[in-house]
Design a protein around this motif. Structure first.
Motif, PDB file in Angstrom:
ATOM      1  N   TYR A 158       0.816  -1.207   0.000  1.00  0.00           N
ATOM      2  CA  TYR A 158       0.000   0.000   0.000  1.00  0.00           C
ATOM      3  C   TYR A 158       0.857   1.267   0.000  1.00  0.00           C
ATOM      4  N   GLN A 159       1.595   1.428  -1.079  1.00  0.00           N
ATOM      5  CA  GLN A 159       2.436   2.578  -1.370  1.00  0.00           C
ATOM      6  C   GLN A 159       3.638   2.679  -0.434  1.00  0.00           C
ATOM      7  N   GLY A 160       3.867   1.667   0.368  1.00  0.00           N
ATOM      8  CA  GLY A 160       5.008   1.649   1.278  1.00  0.00           C
ATOM      9  C   GLY A 160       5.825   0.384   1.117  1.00  0.00           C
ATOM     10  N   LYS A 161       6.736   0.165   2.039  1.00  0.00           N
ATOM     11  CA  LYS A 161       7.626  -0.984   1.994  1.00  0.00           C
ATOM     12  C   LYS A 161       7.511  -1.813   3.270  1.00  0.00           C
ATOM     13  N   LEU A 162       7.695  -3.109   3.093  1.00  0.00           N
ATOM     14  CA  LEU A 162       7.683  -4.052   4.204  1.00  0.00           C
ATOM     15  C   LEU A 162       8.969  -4.860   4.165  1.00  0.00           C
ATOM     16  N   THR A 163       9.683  -4.902   5.280  1.00  0.00           N
ATOM     17  CA  THR A 163      10.861  -5.754   5.419  1.00  0.00           C
ATOM     18  C   THR A 163      10.765  -6.483   6.750  1.00  0.00           C
ATOM     19  N   GLY A 164      11.479  -7.606   6.856  1.00  0.00           N
ATOM     20  CA  GLY A 164      11.457  -8.304   8.139  1.00  0.00           C
ATOM     21  C   GLY A 164      11.755  -9.770   8.014  1.00  0.00           C
ATOM     22  N   GLN A 165      11.370 -10.509   9.056  1.00  0.00           N
ATOM     23  CA  GLN A 165      11.595 -11.941   9.098  1.00  0.00           C
ATOM     24  C   GLN A 165      10.593 -12.599  10.035  1.00  0.00           C
ATOM     25  N   LEU A 166      10.299 -13.851   9.751  1.00  0.00           N
ATOM     26  CA  LEU A 166       9.404 -14.665  10.575  1.00  0.00           C
ATOM     27  C   LEU A 166      10.135 -15.959  10.909  1.00  0.00           C
ATOM     28  N   SER A 192       6.223 -22.308  18.716  1.00  0.00           N
ATOM     29  CA  SER A 192       6.427 -20.906  19.073  1.00  0.00           C
ATOM     30  C   SER A 192       6.898 -20.147  17.836  1.00  0.00           C
ATOM     31  N   PHE A 193       6.698 -18.833  17.840  1.00  0.00           N
ATOM     32  CA  PHE A 193       7.047 -18.039  16.668  1.00  0.00           C
ATOM     33  C   PHE A 193       7.552 -16.667  17.088  1.00  0.00           C
ATOM     34  N   ARG A 194       8.206 -15.997  16.147  1.00  0.00           N
ATOM     35  CA  ARG A 194       8.657 -14.617  16.351  1.00  0.00           C
ATOM     36  C   ARG A 194       8.473 -13.845  15.052  1.00  0.00           C
ATOM     37  N   ILE A 195       8.032 -12.614  15.195  1.00  0.00           N
ATOM     38  CA  ILE A 195       7.795 -11.731  14.054  1.00  0.00           C
ATOM     39  C   ILE A 195       8.595 -10.449  14.266  1.00  0.00           C
ATOM     40  N   LYS A 196       9.464 -10.131  13.317  1.00  0.00           N
ATOM     41  CA  LYS A 196      10.174  -8.855  13.328  1.00  0.00           C
ATOM     42  C   LYS A 196       9.935  -8.192  11.978  1.00  0.00           C
ATOM     43  N   GLN A 197       9.262  -7.051  12.012  1.00  0.00           N
ATOM     44  CA  GLN A 197       8.905  -6.395  10.759  1.00  0.00           C
ATOM     45  C   GLN A 197       9.077  -4.884  10.884  1.00  0.00           C
ATOM     46  N   THR A 198       9.400  -4.286   9.759  1.00  0.00           N
ATOM     47  CA  THR A 198       9.487  -2.834   9.654  1.00  0.00           C
ATOM     48  C   THR A 198       8.634  -2.392   8.481  1.00  0.00           C
ATOM     49  N   LEU A 199       7.722  -1.461   8.745  1.00  0.00           N
ATOM     50  CA  LEU A 199       6.870  -0.903   7.704  1.00  0.00           C
ATOM     51  C   LEU A 199       7.215   0.562   7.538  1.00  0.00           C
ATOM     52  N   THR A 200       7.366   0.997   6.299  1.00  0.00           N
ATOM     53  CA  THR A 200       7.761   2.371   6.013  1.00  0.00           C
ATOM     54  C   THR A 200       6.843   2.960   4.957  1.00  0.00           C
ATOM     55  N   LEU A 256      -8.869   5.215  10.669  1.00  0.00           N
ATOM     56  CA  LEU A 256      -7.577   5.873  10.734  1.00  0.00           C
ATOM     57  C   LEU A 256      -6.962   5.929   9.345  1.00  0.00           C
ATOM     58  N   SER A 257      -6.425   7.109   8.981  1.00  0.00           N
ATOM     59  CA  SER A 257      -5.736   7.261   7.703  1.00  0.00           C
ATOM     60  C   SER A 257      -4.416   7.962   7.940  1.00  0.00           C
ATOM     61  N   GLY A 258      -3.538   7.883   6.936  1.00  0.00           N
ATOM     62  CA  GLY A 258      -2.237   8.515   7.047  1.00  0.00           C
ATOM     63  C   GLY A 258      -1.138   7.574   6.613  1.00  0.00           C
ATOM     64  N   SER A 259       0.072   8.091   6.620  1.00  0.00           N
ATOM     65  CA  SER A 259       1.246   7.304   6.269  1.00  0.00           C
ATOM     66  C   SER A 259       1.834   6.709   7.542  1.00  0.00           C
ATOM     67  N   MET A 260       2.046   5.389   7.557  1.00  0.00           N
ATOM     68  CA  MET A 260       2.461   4.700   8.784  1.00  0.00           C
ATOM     69  C   MET A 260       3.882   4.176   8.671  1.00  0.00           C
ATOM     70  N   ASN A 261       4.645   4.419   9.724  1.00  0.00           N
ATOM     71  CA  ASN A 261       5.910   3.748   9.954  1.00  0.00           C
ATOM     72  C   ASN A 261       5.746   2.903  11.215  1.00  0.00           C
TER      73      ASN A 261
END
Length: 645
Positions: free
Chosen positions: A402-410, A420-428, A445-450
């Motif tokens: 959605y017009q942004g970027k997603l990086t991370g790992q699962l 068990s699990f772990r989620i590390k993510q960065t949204l920009t 809610l609207s707007g640009s999310m980090n």
């Protein structure tokens, strides 16, 4: 000339008569008995040849063997391990003098293989191979005890056997079948109508090959048709399957939607010495998806798989729905056969068993132009997958969202009783309103999310994940709005009510902001924050609160400070409310949030704002009306400030 011709014909007739006499003189029963005796000595099992054994000497050397049965060891329900109705083969004699072995068509009809695991856990094929190994070891020991004679020196003109050129006109297996029975579990699988055809077998040459079969198991009926060009190296170390084309027609309760067609195309190379298969130019069409790429498989105690797969569209909803329906249908059939079992619809949700993650070593690259999860559309997805030692992970995740970027790992750990699990993510730069609408039908809610997410949990079901989720989440929204609420209008309306006035009308319920930030701590199914903060040209909002991930409820206490003109938020007065601080309560649910100002606090501020003016007015009235100075002082000392606090 005629005499020579007559002599040739006579010789031919004599040769044929001689061959017939030789054939008739051969005692085939003795040959069959001898073969059975040798098989008994090598395998410890009984070979029964009830069919006829016939010979062919002209124009090729060959034989045809009738019904033959290899018995099972004792202790198995089926009498035979292997049986066939007929087998035939012939060999050209003349090419042998030129060191060429030209075998004609090899045909095996009515082949049946019964693989059985009995109630004691023993397998008939394993018993056969173990017995053969013991017999071979005994024979080897006996050979070593016999003094060996020196080998004769090879003749200079002699050539090793490997110099022979071997070719086979073709191999056919007709109407074969394999039955796999597990008497411990009562399960049975059957492969029937097996037909195999190999044309023009010759080492190092491509051999056209066709294979078809039917497969029957609990909840599954399948039909397979496969074609490929088989190439065998001279040393039999490399097998190549070029232009492999396979079509599988599947039906039954265990099949998504009840029936599916799966098609596969690839080139396969297998090396016996390294026990490794290379699969290239893969094109797989299954479950309304098309996957391309390449892979390799290394046969070992823990099989090793490497791959690089790509697809244009990956619809996880469709896959999950189809596979889920198949699992439910299969489970429903299983429970219906057991009257003591609980129905599937009433069975509690439980986690998936991930013990199989320890049985393989998998690593590969995945990419997809589009991925759909629920209603969320993720584009240009790339990641690395790893499975091994009971764990699975997706690392180096990159995607556009959605017009942004997603990086991370699962990561997923299946070593314990509960995964068990772990989620590390960065949204920009992600536009949050379409994301929340797609995820949970939320458009407040609207707007640009980090965002920065670092969360852990246990279990794989929705309930388990919500209950066990723990970690932190840092959120920052910019240039957005809260939809469904106009906080400035609520403040003005409350102010007007205190004065008995009519509030201004607002066309849109929306509160604009330049920044909205907060950090959350997640534990025990609750996400809490102590530093919620929102800035806008006219308002400053700060506060704290929590939301239940299980009940999806809201409980936030905010402080709304009017720091500027509310005209831009639909108000007329520019500084009438400046300086007001009003508590705002947010309750309700994610779908239906409730917003309420603390009217008592607002009233106190109103009284405080006008209290001093009112006291000054009362003091003036006292000075004007009361002449006695002592009475004036006494009245002015009364605690009138308490009326306004």
């Amino acid at each position: 000339m005629k005499k020579l011709l007559y002599a040739g014909v006579a010789l031919l007739i004599l040769a044929i008569i001689g061959l017939v006499l030789i054939t008739s003189m051969i005692d085939t029963d003795k040959i069959k008995a001898l073969v059975a005796e040798q098989v008994k000595a090598k395998t410890g099992t009984e070979l029964v040849i009830s069919g006829d054994l016939s010979w062919q000497f002209f124009p090729r050397l060959g034989f045809t063997l009738g019904k033959t049965e290899l018995r099972n060891p004792s202790g198995y329900s089926q009498a035979n391990l292997v049986e066939f109705t007929s087998a035939s083969m012939d060999l050209a004699v003349k090419p042998l003098f030129d060191r060429k072995v030209e075998i004609g068509q090899v045909t095996l009809s009515g082949l049946t293989l019964n693989l059985i695991t009995n109630s004691a856990g023993k397998n008939n094929l394993d018993e056969l191979t173990q017995t053969m190994a013991k017999q071979g070891a005994t024979a080897q020991a006996n050979t070593e005890n016999v003094p060996s004679e020196p080998s004769p020196e090879p003749s200079p003109k002699s050539k090793p056997a490997s110099d022979y050129v071997i070719s086979i006109a073709g191999i056919s297996i007709e109407n074969g079948q394999v039955e796999i029975t597990d008497e411990q579990t009562g399960k049975q699988q059957k492969v029937s109508n097996i037909n195999v055809s190999l044309d023009g077998l010759a080492l190092a040459n491509a051999i056209p090959t066709r294979l078809s079969a039917d497969f029957i198991a609990e909840g599954l009926v399948a039909r397979a048709n496969t074609e490929f060009a088989l190439t065998l190296s001279q040393d039999f170390n490399t097998f190549s399957l070029d232009r492999l084309s396979a079509r599988f027609e599947l039906a039954g309760d265990a099949v998504p939607n009840g029936d599916q067609v799966v098609q596969l195309a690839a080139d396969v190379v297998y090396q016996v010495s390294s026990k490794k298969a290379q699969i290239k130019q893969i094109e797989l069409d299954a479950l309304a998806h098309r996957i391309t790429g390449e892979a390799s498989f290394l046969q070992a105690k823990v099989p090793s798989i490497r791959f690089n797969f790509a697809t244009e569209k990956l619809d996880l909803n469709k896959l999950q729905g189809q596979l889920g329906q198949a699992q439910q249908a299969s489970a429903a059939k299983s429970t219906s056969d057991d009257s003591e079992s609980t129905s599937v619809s009433s069975a509690p949700e439980s986690s998936t068993d991930l013990s199989g993650l320890a049985a393989v070593d998998v690593k590969g690259e995945l990419s997809a132009a589009q991925v759909t999860l629920d209603q969320v559309l993720i584009e240009h997805v790339k990641m690395t997958a790893n499975i091994g030692n009971g764990k699975a992970s997706l690392t180096d995740i990159q995607a556009q969202l959605y017009q942004g970027k997603l990086t991370g790992q699962l990561s997923l750990n299946g070593q314990g009783k509960q995964p068990s699990f772990r989620i590390k993510q960065t949204l920009t730069g992600v536009q949050v309103r379409p994301l929340l609408t797609a995820m949970a039908q939320l458009d407040k809610l609207s707007g640009s999310m980090n965002a920065q997410l670092d969360l852990t949990g246990r279990g794989l079901t929705d309930a388990e994940i919500r209950q066990s989720l723990a970690g932190t989440a840092g959120l920052k929204f910019s240039d957005g709005a809260l939809h469904g609420i106009n906080i400035a209008q609520m403040v003005r309306q409350a102010k007007a009510q205190l004065k008995g006035q009519s509030p201004d009308k607002v066309v849109e319920k929306k509160t604009d902001f330049t920044a909205l930030t907060g950090s959350f701590q997640v534990a025990n199914g609750v996400a809490k924050t102590q530093d919620l903060d929102m800035d806008s040209p006219a308002l400053r909002i700060s506060g704290k609160g929590q939301t239940s991930l299980i009940k999806e409820t809201l409980d936030f206490s905010l402080n709304v400070a009017v720091v500027g003109s509310l005209k831009g938020q639909g108000g007329k007065s520019e500084d009438e409310l400046k300086g007001f601080n009003v508590p705002l309560k947010i309750a309700g649910t994610w779908q239906q949030p409730n917003f309420a100002l603390d009217m008592e606090a607002l009233l106190k501020q109103e009284m405080q704002q006008h209290g001093q003016k009112l006291k000054e007015k009362i003091d003036k009235q006292i000075d004007d009306k009361i002449k006695d100075e002592g009475t004036k002082e006494l009245l002015k000392k009364l605690p009138l400030d308490g009326l306004f606090n």
